[in-house]
Design an enzyme around this catalytic site. Structure first.
Site, PDB file in Angstrom:
ATOM      1  N   ARG A  64      -0.694   4.332  -1.282  1.00  0.00           N
ATOM      2  CA  ARG A  64      -0.513   3.645  -2.292  1.00  0.00           C
ATOM      3  C   ARG A  64      -0.412   2.062  -2.238  1.00  0.00           C
ATOM      4  O   ARG A  64      -0.613   1.462  -0.989  1.00  0.00           O
ATOM      5  CB  ARG A  64       0.726   4.408  -3.083  1.00  0.00           C
ATOM      6  CG  ARG A  64       1.758   4.811  -2.284  1.00  0.00           C
ATOM      7  CD  ARG A  64       2.748   3.954  -1.548  1.00  0.00           C
ATOM      8  NE  ARG A  64       3.092   2.749  -2.586  1.00  0.00           N
ATOM      9  CZ  ARG A  64       3.489   1.502  -2.102  1.00  0.00           C
ATOM     10  NH1 ARG A  64       3.278   1.083  -0.767  1.00  0.00           N
ATOM     11  NH2 ARG A  64       3.850   0.500  -2.981  1.00  0.00           N
ATOM     12  N   GLY A  65      -0.220   1.495  -3.187  1.00  0.00           N
ATOM     13  CA  GLY A  65      -0.014  -0.098  -3.178  1.00  0.00           C
ATOM     14  C   GLY A  65      -1.544  -0.488  -3.331  1.00  0.00           C
ATOM     15  O   GLY A  65      -2.742   0.089  -2.843  1.00  0.00           O
ATOM     16  N   ASP A  97      -0.532  -5.196  -9.404  1.00  0.00           N
ATOM     17  CA  ASP A  97      -1.633  -4.388  -9.291  1.00  0.00           C
ATOM     18  C   ASP A  97      -2.900  -4.626  -9.887  1.00  0.00           C
ATOM     19  O   ASP A  97      -3.991  -4.218 -10.035  1.00  0.00           O
ATOM     20  CB  ASP A  97      -1.447  -3.063  -9.989  1.00  0.00           C
ATOM     21  CG  ASP A  97      -0.328  -2.184  -8.864  1.00  0.00           C
ATOM     22  OD1 ASP A  97       0.730  -2.472  -8.854  1.00  0.00           O
ATOM     23  OD2 ASP A  97      -0.801  -1.298  -8.247  1.00  0.00           O
TER      24      ASP A  97
HETATM   25  O1  MRU Z   1       2.542   3.045  -7.502  1.00  0.00           O
HETATM   26  P1  MRU Z   1       2.428   2.347  -6.348  1.00  0.00           P
HETATM   27  O2  MRU Z   1       3.468   2.508  -5.398  1.00  0.00           O
HETATM   28  O3  MRU Z   1       1.080   2.109  -5.784  1.00  0.00           O
HETATM   29  O4  MRU Z   1       2.907   0.501  -6.796  1.00  0.00           O
HETATM   30  C1  MRU Z   1       2.831  -0.300  -5.956  1.00  0.00           C
HETATM   31  C2  MRU Z   1       3.168  -1.575  -6.577  1.00  0.00           C
HETATM   32  O5  MRU Z   1       3.464  -1.793  -7.653  1.00  0.00           O
HETATM   33  C3  MRU Z   1       2.984  -2.967  -5.755  1.00  0.00           C
HETATM   34  O6  MRU Z   1       3.946  -3.843  -6.292  1.00  0.00           O
HETATM   35  C4  MRU Z   1       1.467  -3.303  -5.944  1.00  0.00           C
HETATM   36  O7  MRU Z   1       0.572  -2.496  -5.668  1.00  0.00           O
HETATM   37  C5  MRU Z   1       1.181  -4.544  -4.984  1.00  0.00           C
HETATM   38  S1  MRU Z   1       1.006  -3.964  -3.285  1.00  0.00           S
HETATM   39  C6  MRU Z   1       0.632  -5.074  -2.465  1.00  0.00           C
END
Ligand code: MRU
Length: 356
Positions: free
Chosen positions: A51-52, A240
């Site tokens: 994720r991220g 994102d």
């Molecule tokens: O739902 P996730 O865990 O994928 O969300 C991740 C985030 O909101 C992060 O802040 C974002 O992806 C930035 S990653 C460098």
């Protein structure tokens, strides 16, 4: 970055298999998982084993490599690309990485396509590492300025996990923090727990611990009072999808932190590589906001006394719940965007000065 003293990337390719760290098991179990088919890659993104924003982009790129290995056929590749893009809707990096791969593979003969795909997926990862390192060096200056005035530990609040686990290495929001630590600046991080999946507690705090950086997990609603008490010097979060006008879409709850920071005159920075900029959508209302399974809210996961991972229901059985995964922080609440090319105002003008 390190886990138990050993350097890792979050994703790598070995003997035609994609290797990932299964983030659904952290911090309790460290498991390296094999992805062998494009379906495995899609599933890893959907279930948030990876994720991220930058990491799901990289996984999608390697997903196309797996697709070619499975069936070296243009229509299979096209279908794989469509399915990968649909696997999570909000982070733009997913579409960006798939389109970059498809562009590179356009018109390539089937005998050469695999090598070119492997090289491009690796290039996406290597570039992300370079960009995240530059984000760190650019953001370091902001932390240094605060430290030079304060001459004491710099307290930084972050939300969710925009750390190295969300990228390939370094992280976005955490990269300036890692660079400050390496430069001898005392830093302490307030890690928002980040309900419902607790990425702040399970991932940000975990990775900071592994790098020896002081941090404290707080419930998501605690940031406001800490800001009022002068216990937060700055906020840095990831994103994102950031629009060309500087509006920032990030993990749900980011907006409320930005409002509290604005009210308390605390700098609120967003760190991002250019792969997270959406140059097309003009109105934040058009960003697809992921709504995830409400079970992520109603159930909590943790380890029991035997070290086994257990899931328990915490809500009344009959209650409904709603699980929106992202929100939007309007540009006016963002002090600056920390990118690989420098720091700019969160605005059309600011971004276009850095990215022509
Ligand atoms: O739902 P996730 O865990 O994928 O969300 C991740 C985030 O909101 C992060 O802040 C974002 O992806 C930035 S990653 C460098």
């Amino acid at each position: 970055m390190k886990i138990e003293g050993k350097e890792y990337r979050t994703i790598w390719f070995e003997k035609n298999i994609v290797k990932i760290i299964d983030q659904t098991k952290l911090p309790h179990q460290f498991i390296i998982k094999d992805l062998k088919t494009v379906k495995d890659a899609i599933n890893a993104i959907k279930t948030m084993e990876v994720r991220g924003a930058p990491l799901i982009g990289a996984t999608a790129a390697y997903g196309l490599v797996l697709s070619i290995l499975e069936n070296n056929d243009q229509s299979f590749l096209k279908k794989s690309a469509e399915d990968l893009i649909k696997s999570r809707p909000t982070a733009i990096n997913l579409k960006w990485a798939v389109n970059r791969m498809l562009e590179k593979l356009k018109g390539v003969n089937s005998d050469k396509i695999l090598d070119i795909a492997v090289n491009e997926a690796k290039e996406i990862c290597d570039e992300d590492i370079k960009f995240c390192e530059s984000i760190g060096l650019n953001g370091l200056k902001v932390i240094e300025d605060i430290y030079n005035k304060k001459k004491d530990t710099v307290n930084i609040l972050t939300h969710c996990n925009a750390g190295w686990l969300a990228t390939i290495n370094w992280g976005t929001a955490t990269s300036p923090i890692y660079h400050a630590h390496k430069n001898g600046i005392p830093v302490h991080v307030w890690a928002d727990e980040t309900r419902p999946r607790n990425q702040g507690a399970n991932l940000t705090s975990y990775e900071l611990n592994e790098e020896g950086i002081k941090n404290t997990i707080i419930a998501d609603n605690t940031g406001g009072i800490l800001m009022q008490r002068g216990q937060v010097d700055m906020c840095i979060v990831g994103t994102d999808r950031t629009l060309s006008n500087g509006d920032v879409c990030n993990k749900v709850g980011t907006y409320l932190k930005a409002l509290a920071a604005y009210d308390n005159k605390i700098p609120f920075y967003v760190a991002l590589p250019s792969s997270t900029i959406d140059w097309d959508i003009k109105d934040f209302k058009d960003i697809p906001i992921e709504e995830r399974n409400s079970e992520e809210l109603s159930h909590l996961e943790g380890v029991d006394n035997n070290g086994d991972i257990k899931k328990v229901l915490i809500y009344p059985k009959k209650s409904k719940s709603m699980n929106l995964a992202f929100d939007i922080t309007p540009a006016k609440y963002v002090t600056g965007l920390i990118t690989e090319k420098g720091i700019c105002e969160a605005s059309q003008e600011g971004l276009s000065k850095l990215f022509k």
